[in-house]
Design a protein around this motif. Structure first.
Motif, PDB file in Angstrom:
ATOM      1  N   HIS A 108       0.898  -1.160  -0.072  1.00 31.10           N
ATOM      2  CA  HIS A 108      -0.039   0.011  -0.133  1.00 31.10           C
ATOM      3  C   HIS A 108       0.887   1.418  -0.116  1.00 31.10           C
ATOM      4  CE1 HIS A 108      -3.399   2.625   0.681  1.00 31.10           C
ATOM      5  NE2 HIS A 108      -2.828   3.012   1.580  1.00 31.10           N
ATOM      6  N   PRO A 109       0.724   2.069  -0.933  1.00 31.20           N
ATOM      7  CA  PRO A 109      -0.143   2.081  -1.872  1.00 31.20           C
ATOM      8  C   PRO A 109       0.014   0.992  -3.000  1.00 31.20           C
ATOM      9  CG  PRO A 109       1.305   3.935  -2.354  1.00 31.20           C
ATOM     10  CD  PRO A 109       1.651   3.409  -0.855  1.00 31.20           C
ATOM     11  N   ASP A 110       1.488   0.920  -3.625  1.00 27.07           N
ATOM     12  CA  ASP A 110       1.847  -0.181  -4.367  1.00 27.07           C
ATOM     13  C   ASP A 110       3.219  -0.387  -4.015  1.00 27.07           C
ATOM     14  OD1 ASP A 110      -0.491  -0.588  -5.910  1.00 27.07           O
ATOM     15  OD2 ASP A 110      -0.348   1.400  -7.118  1.00 27.07           O
ATOM     16  N   PRO A 111       3.764  -1.687  -4.391  1.00 26.60           N
ATOM     17  CA  PRO A 111       4.996  -1.855  -4.392  1.00 26.60           C
ATOM     18  C   PRO A 111       5.717  -1.221  -5.379  1.00 26.60           C
ATOM     19  CG  PRO A 111       3.903  -3.695  -5.593  1.00 26.60           C
ATOM     20  CD  PRO A 111       2.801  -2.562  -5.263  1.00 26.60           C
ATOM     21  N   TRP A 112       7.257  -0.833  -5.314  1.00 28.44           N
ATOM     22  CA  TRP A 112       8.126  -0.021  -6.042  1.00 28.44           C
ATOM     23  C   TRP A 112       8.769  -1.053  -6.988  1.00 28.44           C
ATOM     24  CZ3 TRP A 112      11.073   4.459  -3.672  1.00 28.44           C
ATOM     25  CH2 TRP A 112      10.265   5.271  -2.988  1.00 28.44           C
ATOM     26  N   THR A 113       9.133  -0.655  -8.127  1.00 28.92           N
ATOM     27  CA  THR A 113      10.136  -1.408  -8.906  1.00 28.92           C
ATOM     28  C   THR A 113      11.387  -1.277  -8.467  1.00 28.92           C
ATOM     29  OG1 THR A 113       8.585  -1.189 -10.844  1.00 28.92           O
ATOM     30  CG2 THR A 113      10.902  -1.771 -11.255  1.00 28.92           C
ATOM     31  N   LEU A 114      12.074  -2.366  -7.755  1.00 26.32           N
ATOM     32  CA  LEU A 114      13.388  -2.319  -7.488  1.00 26.32           C
ATOM     33  C   LEU A 114      14.415  -2.562  -8.374  1.00 26.32           C
ATOM     34  CD1 LEU A 114      13.121  -4.237  -3.880  1.00 26.32           C
ATOM     35  CD2 LEU A 114      13.024  -1.798  -4.263  1.00 26.32           C
ATOM     36  N   GLY A 154      13.196 -11.371 -23.152  1.00 22.97           N
ATOM     37  CA  GLY A 154      13.072 -11.811 -21.720  1.00 22.97           C
ATOM     38  C   GLY A 154      13.124 -10.771 -20.958  1.00 22.97           C
ATOM     39  N   ILE A 155      12.244 -10.845 -19.799  1.00 20.32           N
ATOM     40  CA  ILE A 155      11.992  -9.615 -18.627  1.00 20.32           C
ATOM     41  C   ILE A 155      12.040 -10.282 -17.461  1.00 20.32           C
ATOM     42  CG2 ILE A 155       9.628  -9.601 -19.203  1.00 20.32           C
ATOM     43  CD1 ILE A 155      11.368  -6.290 -19.190  1.00 20.32           C
ATOM     44  N   LYS A 156      12.601  -9.404 -16.340  1.00 18.40           N
ATOM     45  CA  LYS A 156      12.472  -9.684 -15.172  1.00 18.40           C
ATOM     46  C   LYS A 156      12.199  -8.379 -14.202  1.00 18.40           C
ATOM     47  CE  LYS A 156      16.178  -9.936 -12.718  1.00 18.40           C
ATOM     48  NZ  LYS A 156      17.280 -10.322 -11.768  1.00 18.40           N
ATOM     49  N   VAL A 157      11.026  -8.449 -13.448  1.00 17.81           N
ATOM     50  CA  VAL A 157      10.800  -7.249 -12.589  1.00 17.81           C
ATOM     51  C   VAL A 157      10.867  -7.726 -11.100  1.00 17.81           C
ATOM     52  CG1 VAL A 157       9.386  -5.510 -11.868  1.00 17.81           C
ATOM     53  CG2 VAL A 157       9.959  -5.936 -14.392  1.00 17.81           C
ATOM     54  N   VAL A 158      11.641  -7.076 -10.178  1.00 17.68           N
ATOM     55  CA  VAL A 158      11.561  -7.355  -8.867  1.00 17.68           C
ATOM     56  C   VAL A 158      10.798  -6.265  -8.194  1.00 17.68           C
ATOM     57  CG1 VAL A 158      12.918  -7.681  -6.646  1.00 17.68           C
ATOM     58  CG2 VAL A 158      13.707  -8.818  -8.858  1.00 17.68           C
ATOM     59  N   PHE A 159      10.016  -6.463  -7.195  1.00 13.27           N
ATOM     60  CA  PHE A 159       8.926  -5.410  -6.768  1.00 13.27           C
ATOM     61  C   PHE A 159       9.440  -5.446  -5.178  1.00 13.27           C
ATOM     62  CE2 PHE A 159       6.533  -6.767 -10.241  1.00 13.27           C
ATOM     63  CZ  PHE A 159       6.212  -5.739 -10.749  1.00 13.27           C
ATOM     64  N   GLY A 160       9.617  -4.231  -4.568  1.00 16.01           N
ATOM     65  CA  GLY A 160       9.889  -4.108  -3.338  1.00 16.01           C
ATOM     66  C   GLY A 160       9.179  -2.954  -2.494  1.00 16.01           C
ATOM     67  N   ASN A 161       9.571  -2.611  -1.385  1.00 17.64           N
ATOM     68  CA  ASN A 161       8.905  -1.750  -0.460  1.00 17.64           C
ATOM     69  C   ASN A 161      10.096  -0.671  -0.581  1.00 17.64           C
ATOM     70  OD1 ASN A 161      10.812  -2.187   1.474  1.00 17.64           O
ATOM     71  ND2 ASN A 161       9.734  -3.327   2.811  1.00 17.64           N
ATOM     72  N   PRO A 162       9.481   0.809   0.066  1.00 19.29           N
ATOM     73  CA  PRO A 162      10.493   1.840  -0.341  1.00 19.29           C
ATOM     74  C   PRO A 162      11.863   1.732   0.231  1.00 19.29           C
ATOM     75  CG  PRO A 162       8.247   2.595   0.211  1.00 19.29           C
ATOM     76  CD  PRO A 162       8.391   1.136   0.543  1.00 19.29           C
ATOM     77  N   SER A 163      11.977   0.592   1.553  1.00 23.27           N
ATOM     78  CA  SER A 163      13.253   0.811   1.874  1.00 23.27           C
ATOM     79  C   SER A 163      14.215  -0.403   1.294  1.00 23.27           C
ATOM     80  CB  SER A 163      13.082   0.262   3.261  1.00 23.27           C
ATOM     81  OG  SER A 163      12.604  -1.356   3.368  1.00 23.27           O
ATOM     82  N   GLY A 164      13.844  -0.839   0.213  1.00 24.02           N
ATOM     83  CA  GLY A 164      14.398  -1.479  -0.760  1.00 24.02           C
ATOM     84  C   GLY A 164      14.370  -3.316  -0.511  1.00 24.02           C
ATOM     85  N   TYR A 165      13.244  -3.736   0.386  1.00 24.46           N
ATOM     86  CA  TYR A 165      13.158  -4.837   0.643  1.00 24.46           C
ATOM     87  C   TYR A 165      12.216  -5.581  -0.295  1.00 24.46           C
ATOM     88  CZ  TYR A 165      11.694  -9.184   3.346  1.00 24.46           C
ATOM     89  OH  TYR A 165      11.369 -10.444   3.590  1.00 24.46           O
TER      90      TYR A 165
END
Length: 163
Positions: free
Chosen positions: A31-37, A68-79
């Motif tokens: 919430h609100p949305d995950p960040w793209t790390l 090919g594509i890869k996306v890692v999502f996380g929180n604002p602290s980088g987790y």
């Protein structure tokens, strides 16, 4: 003296109830949305290719004309909380949920042609990895739309690749 004991007891019980309610509430990691790390893509005509990340890394095999594509999502602290990958070789979708936070991402996968067919995929539990073998013809633009809800109303990101 009696009133102080009652007041003290009421205060302690209220604190315990408040703590239990807060601890039992679902986590709001998205919430609100995950960040793209991290976002990595590769023209798989020139692979094998390897990309590291905070979860387990990614390996794309050679597939002429594929992206090919890869996306890692996380929180604002980088987790890191989630990852999605599309592998052109075999048209495989990999989804990872790596946070025990009572939340999930939903992936709508569609491709051009064949009347706009699509599927909606998600992981089912924390620390879950799911592999989906997609039946997508070669050389098609693949679109992965990421949502934070099953109703597909809370858009997070749109990702494109090529089968």
């Amino acid at each position: 003296m009696r009133n102080r004991k009652i007041t003290s007891l009421v205060g302690a019980v209220s604190s315990a109830i408040a703590f239990a309610v807060i601890a039992a509430a679902p986590a709001s990691a998205y919430h609100p949305d995950p960040w793209t790390l991290q976002k990595d893509s590769a023209d798989t005509s020139y692979c094998p290719c390897r990309f590291s990340d905070k979860i387990d890394g990614t390996y794309f095999q050679k597939d002429e004309g594929g992206i090919g594509i890869k996306v890692v999502f996380g929180n604002p602290s980088g987790y890191a909380v989630a990852k999605v990958e599309f592998h052109p070789y075999g048209e495989v979708l990999w989804m990872y949920d790596v946070a025990d936070d009572n939340d999930a991402l939903y992936y709508k996968v569609s491709y051009e042609g064949d009347g706009g067919r699509y599927g909606l995929y998600t992981t089912s539990a924390a620390w879950d990895v799911k592999k989906v073998d997609l039946d997508i013809p070669e050389d098609r633009k693949v679109t992965i739309t990421v949502y934070d809800d099953r109703a597909m109303t809370d858009w997070v990101r749109t990702i494109t690749a090529t089968s």
